[in-house]
Design a protein around this motif. Structure first.
Motif, mmCIF file in Angstrom:
data_model
loop_
_atom_site.group_PDB
_atom_site.id
_atom_site.type_symbol
_atom_site.label_atom_id
_atom_site.label_comp_id
_atom_site.label_asym_id
_atom_site.label_seq_id
_atom_site.Cartn_x
_atom_site.Cartn_y
_atom_site.Cartn_z
ATOM 1 N N PHE A 160 0.829 -1.197 0.000
ATOM 2 C CA PHE A 160 0.000 0.000 0.000
ATOM 3 C C PHE A 160 0.868 1.253 0.000
ATOM 4 O O PHE A 160 0.551 2.247 -0.643
ATOM 5 N N SER A 161 1.986 1.207 0.711
ATOM 6 C CA SER A 161 2.899 2.344 0.769
ATOM 7 C C SER A 161 3.417 2.699 -0.620
ATOM 8 O O SER A 161 3.494 3.881 -0.988
ATOM 9 N N THR A 162 3.754 1.683 -1.409
ATOM 10 C CA THR A 162 4.246 1.925 -2.768
ATOM 11 C C THR A 162 3.177 2.563 -3.648
ATOM 12 O O THR A 162 3.436 3.535 -4.370
ATOM 13 N N VAL A 163 1.956 2.029 -3.579
ATOM 14 C CA VAL A 163 0.845 2.581 -4.360
ATOM 15 C C VAL A 163 0.580 4.025 -3.948
ATOM 16 O O VAL A 163 0.379 4.915 -4.791
ATOM 17 N N TYR A 164 0.607 4.273 -2.643
ATOM 18 C CA TYR A 164 0.327 5.608 -2.116
ATOM 19 C C TYR A 164 1.361 6.618 -2.597
ATOM 20 O O TYR A 164 1.027 7.722 -3.035
ATOM 21 N N ARG A 165 2.619 6.255 -2.553
ATOM 22 C CA ARG A 165 3.669 7.176 -2.988
ATOM 23 C C ARG A 165 3.570 7.468 -4.491
ATOM 24 O O ARG A 165 3.824 8.592 -4.932
ATOM 25 N N ASN A 166 3.189 6.471 -5.264
ATOM 26 C CA ASN A 166 2.991 6.713 -6.693
ATOM 27 C C ASN A 166 1.838 7.685 -6.931
ATOM 28 O O ASN A 166 1.901 8.549 -7.813
ATOM 29 N N ALA A 203 7.268 11.202 16.886
ATOM 30 C CA ALA A 203 7.007 11.062 18.321
ATOM 31 C C ALA A 203 8.236 11.450 19.141
ATOM 32 O O ALA A 203 8.125 12.095 20.192
ATOM 33 N N GLU A 204 9.414 11.078 18.680
ATOM 34 C CA GLU A 204 10.639 11.442 19.386
ATOM 35 C C GLU A 204 10.865 12.953 19.354
ATOM 36 O O GLU A 204 11.351 13.546 20.328
ATOM 37 N N GLN A 205 10.508 13.601 18.248
ATOM 38 C CA GLN A 205 10.631 15.053 18.180
ATOM 39 C C GLN A 205 9.682 15.736 19.159
ATOM 40 O O GLN A 205 10.041 16.742 19.790
ATOM 41 N N VAL A 206 8.484 15.192 19.290
ATOM 42 C CA VAL A 206 7.528 15.738 20.251
ATOM 43 C C VAL A 206 8.079 15.596 21.671
ATOM 44 O O VAL A 206 8.055 16.538 22.473
ATOM 45 N N ARG A 207 8.606 14.430 21.993
ATOM 46 C CA ARG A 207 9.179 14.195 23.316
ATOM 47 C C ARG A 207 10.357 15.131 23.574
ATOM 48 O O ARG A 207 10.498 15.708 24.655
ATOM 49 N N ALA A 208 11.211 15.315 22.574
ATOM 50 C CA ALA A 208 12.383 16.168 22.730
ATOM 51 C C ALA A 208 12.001 17.621 22.993
ATOM 52 O O ALA A 208 12.798 18.382 23.559
ATOM 53 N N ALA A 209 10.793 18.020 22.600
ATOM 54 C CA ALA A 209 10.320 19.379 22.845
ATOM 55 C C ALA A 209 9.759 19.545 24.248
ATOM 56 O O ALA A 209 9.279 20.635 24.592
ATOM 57 N N GLY A 210 9.808 18.492 25.050
ATOM 58 C CA GLY A 210 9.399 18.596 26.442
ATOM 59 C C GLY A 210 8.031 18.042 26.771
ATOM 60 O O GLY A 210 7.563 18.167 27.908
ATOM 61 N N TRP A 211 7.365 17.421 25.803
ATOM 62 C CA TRP A 211 6.054 16.820 26.054
ATOM 63 C C TRP A 211 6.210 15.437 26.655
ATOM 64 O O TRP A 211 7.219 14.769 26.450
ATOM 65 N N GLN A 212 5.198 14.998 27.375
ATOM 66 C CA GLN A 212 5.211 13.691 28.018
ATOM 67 C C GLN A 212 4.055 12.838 27.503
ATOM 68 O O GLN A 212 3.171 13.310 26.807
ATOM 69 N N ARG A 213 4.112 11.540 27.862
ATOM 70 C CA ARG A 213 3.061 10.570 27.479
ATOM 71 C C ARG A 213 2.780 10.654 25.977
ATOM 72 O O ARG A 213 1.634 10.703 25.528
ATOM 73 N N VAL A 214 3.835 10.661 25.195
ATOM 74 C CA VAL A 214 3.717 10.790 23.743
ATOM 75 C C VAL A 214 3.315 9.447 23.131
ATOM 76 O O VAL A 214 3.913 8.420 23.442
ATOM 77 N N ARG A 215 2.333 9.475 22.295
ATOM 78 C CA ARG A 215 1.880 8.249 21.626
ATOM 79 C C ARG A 215 1.249 8.661 20.298
ATOM 80 O O ARG A 215 0.997 9.837 20.063
ATOM 81 N N TRP A 216 1.012 7.653 19.456
ATOM 82 C CA TRP A 216 0.346 7.962 18.191
ATOM 83 C C TRP A 216 -0.625 6.864 17.831
ATOM 84 O O TRP A 216 -0.571 5.758 18.340
ATOM 85 N N ARG A 217 -1.500 7.212 16.911
ATOM 86 C CA ARG A 217 -2.519 6.292 16.408
ATOM 87 C C ARG A 217 -2.600 6.461 14.906
ATOM 88 O O ARG A 217 -2.730 7.582 14.398
ATOM 89 N N ASN A 218 -2.502 5.374 14.170
ATOM 90 C CA ASN A 218 -2.580 5.424 12.708
ATOM 91 C C ASN A 218 -4.024 5.501 12.237
ATOM 92 O O ASN A 218 -4.910 4.843 12.784
ATOM 93 N N LEU A 219 -4.245 6.301 11.216
ATOM 94 C CA LEU A 219 -5.527 6.361 10.518
ATOM 95 C C LEU A 219 -5.298 5.961 9.067
ATOM 96 O O LEU A 219 -4.278 6.318 8.469
ATOM 97 N N THR A 220 -6.249 5.213 8.516
ATOM 98 C CA THR A 220 -6.172 4.791 7.114
ATOM 99 C C THR A 220 -4.830 4.120 6.812
ATOM 100 O O THR A 220 -4.112 4.469 5.877
ATOM 101 N N GLY A 221 -4.483 3.162 7.643
ATOM 102 C CA GLY A 221 -3.284 2.372 7.416
ATOM 103 C C GLY A 221 -1.986 3.139 7.548
ATOM 104 O O GLY A 221 -0.952 2.716 7.045
#
Length: 259
Positions: A160-166, A203-221
């Motif tokens: 899917f990543s390949t199709v998406y980039r195309n 996520a690491e960039q967000v943490r490095a800016a001083g935020w805590q409890r950093v997490r993410w959730r994927n949408l649409t794969g």
């Protein structure tokens, strides 16, 4: 450089001028280019922000205010902010009841701790200094306040990543030529998405800016990812505290992929 297309060095005046040029048809173009799924992504952001009436929300890179309207309509004090005066003017034309504010994400015109939540949808990758913006978001949110960033990301299924980039580099600019007032700006869009870091790196960039409890959730794969974080109750130096994967738990630790 085209007068209405930014380059990947993301000079603020060039990016703002590019968005000024597409303001009138921006929302329609996005809906066409995403097959309407952008509405589902925006609803997911509203649910993730979970703002209660009386809370103050800064919606940065709000553009014409489409992303701000659901908060205002439920009694949340939302401030739609953007550095494109063309976008703000179009938003004010549609919703003069909203307090549209000209603002640069790297130098926000608000006092410390002014908001309960800062949210940004499809705008962080257009900022010249991501870290500076994330630190500014932390400055203007109260201790214990929340951050929700919605941004294009990396699909997690290889085929899917390949199709998406195309699609990004070939089909998207062609479709934009039919519906956008400035199709060249969507070449920049495709390039900026390809250059944007994957979920864990952001996520690491967000943490490095001083935020805590950093997490993410994927949408649409993983085409889009929602990054969540919480401002510390104390004021440690950016980058202090938990390090590594424990501070950047991914979507495998959050209810699964949706929309």
């Amino acid at each position: 450089m085209s007068p209405t297309r930014a380059d990947l060095d993301k000079q603020p005046h060039e990016v703002a001028r590019m968005f000024d040029a597409v303001a009138r048809r921006y929302d329609l173009t996005n809906t066409v280019l995403t097959g309407g799924i952008d509405h589902l992504w925006r609803r997911a952001v509203v649910r993730a922000v979970d703002a209660a009436p009386g809370e103050r929300v800064l919606d940065i890179a709000a553009g014409t205010g489409t992303s701000s309207e659901p908060y205002a309509d439920r009694g949340v004090q939302v401030v739609p902010a953007d550095f494109s005066h063309g976008m703000l003017a179009e938003g004010y034309r549609r919703r003069p009841d909203l307090p549209f504010t000209a603002a640069d994400a790297m130098r926000l015109p608000f006092v410390d701790g002014a908001f309960d939540v800062v949210t940004m949808s499809f705008g962080l990758r257009n900022v010249a200094d991501t870290g500076a913006a994330l630190r500014e978001f932390r400055r203007v949110v109260r201790p214990g306040g929340r951050l929700v960033v919605c941004e294009f990301s990396r699909p997690v299924v290889p085929v899917f990543s390949t199709v998406y980039r195309n699609y990004l580099m070939r089909a998207l600019p062609q479709v934009a030529r039919r519906v956008s007032s400035n199709p060249e700006s969507y070449v920049y869009l495709a390039e900026s998405i390809r250059a944007w870091p994957p979920q864990r790196e952001l996520a690491e960039q967000v943490r490095a800016a001083g935020w805590q409890r950093v997490r993410w959730r994927n949408l649409t794969g993983g085409v889009v990812a929602l990054h969540h974080a919480v401002a510390p109750h104390d004021t440690p130096e950016p980058g202090a505290g938990t390090t590594g994967a424990a501070a950047a738990a991914g979507s495998d630790g959050i209810p699964g992929d949706t929309v």
